[in-house]
Write an enzyme that holds these catalytic residues in place. Structure first.
Site, short mmCIF file in Angstrom:
data_model
loop_
_atom_site.label_atom_id
_atom_site.label_comp_id
_atom_site.label_asym_id
_atom_site.label_seq_id
_atom_site.Cartn_x
_atom_site.Cartn_y
_atom_site.Cartn_z
N VAL A 103 0.86 -1.17 0.00
CA VAL A 103 0.00 0.00 0.00
C VAL A 103 0.90 1.22 0.00
O VAL A 103 1.92 1.25 0.69
CB VAL A 103 -0.93 0.02 1.23
CG1 VAL A 103 -1.75 1.31 1.26
CG2 VAL A 103 -1.85 -1.20 1.23
N CYS A 104 0.54 2.23 -0.77
CA CYS A 104 1.26 3.49 -0.82
C CYS A 104 2.74 3.22 -1.18
O CYS A 104 3.02 2.41 -2.06
CB CYS A 104 1.10 4.21 0.52
SG CYS A 104 1.49 5.97 0.50
N THR A 105 3.67 3.90 -0.50
CA THR A 105 5.08 3.79 -0.87
C THR A 105 5.70 2.47 -0.44
O THR A 105 6.89 2.24 -0.70
CB THR A 105 5.88 4.95 -0.27
OG1 THR A 105 5.58 5.08 1.13
CG2 THR A 105 5.53 6.25 -0.98
N THR A 123 1.67 3.48 -6.62
CA THR A 123 2.09 3.94 -5.30
C THR A 123 1.57 5.36 -5.11
O THR A 123 0.81 5.87 -5.94
CB THR A 123 3.63 3.86 -5.15
OG1 THR A 123 3.99 4.12 -3.80
CG2 THR A 123 4.34 4.85 -6.06
#
Length: 231
Positions: A103-105, A123
């Site tokens: 998830v995300c970075t 991302t």
């Protein structure tokens, strides 16, 4: 542990964005027979980037083989990008997992572990272009699936990501029921949740605030990419 449990592991680390983890956790914990493992180097509480402490359930050494591994994001991923102990754990778990996710970075950490080469991935918008440093194919979407690799966009996209995973594992009917149970029907009050909608001035202001962290991240990504040994 239940005999036929589906083992889900989240990698904890100092400076993670807790919603990257707790959003998907809230969804994935509703998967029948799911067993959730919160994994870090030791069992001391791990502080998020905003100070919320989360207690690990397993260490890197004691964590069982996972069916799904998920790496959340946050400012703390900068250190993980060159942390060979953590990267080796993720690589090792990826070999036996049915799903390798982020998830995300957290996607950049998968990239640093050598798990995104040739894969479509997403991302957080501030770090989106950095995916290409690891041979990934950046895709602007809330959730991107490429085989057993599933990545979610920035922070709140973790809920979309987890519902997508539930549908993949257990079918759309369960995913729809969980979505309803959580009353997941977002209607952002200001409509500035993407760079395209926010406008150039607000985007520039946010980038300026994050310039120091992003500068370190770019340097770390390049180091991590250079350290990868071609398969």
């Amino acid at each position: 542990m239940e005999k036929n449990s589906f083992r889900i592991g989240f990698v904890l680390f100092p400076g993670m964005t807790q919603l990257d983890l707790t959003g998907p956790y809230e969804v994935l914990a509703r998967l029948p027979n799911a067993t959730i493992h919160l994994v870090w180097k030791d069992l001391a509480p791990v502080a998020s980037d905003r100070g919320l402490a989360i207690v690990p359930t397993d260490t890197l050494e004691t964590c069982p083989t996972l069916d799904l591994i998920c790496v959340p994001g946050g400012p703390g991923i900068n250190a993980l990008l060159t942390d060979q102990t953590v990267l080796e754990f993720i690589r090792h778990q990826a070999w036996g997992a049915q799903y390798v996710t982020s998830v995300c970075t957290g996607a950049l950490v998968l990239g640093a572990a050598g798990l995104l080469h040739g894969k479509r991935a997403t991302t957080h918008w501030m770090s989106h272009d950095l995916l290409a440093e690891f041979g990934a194919i950046p895709v602007k979407a809330r959730v991107v699936s490429d085989g057993r690799t599933i990545t979610g966009g920035g922070v709140t996209a973790g809920i979309d990501f987890a519902l997508t995973v539930i549908a993949e594992i257990a079918g759309r009917e369960l995913a729809e029921a969980i979505e309803l149970g959580l009353e997941y029907d977002p209607k952002p009050p200001f409509g500035t949740g993407t760079p395209e909608r926010a406008g150039a001035e607000l985007v520039a202001r946010m980038q300026s605030r994050s310039a120091k962290i992003q500068g370190i991240r770019i340097e770390q990504v390049r180091r991590a990419a250079a350290a990868l040994v071609p398969a």
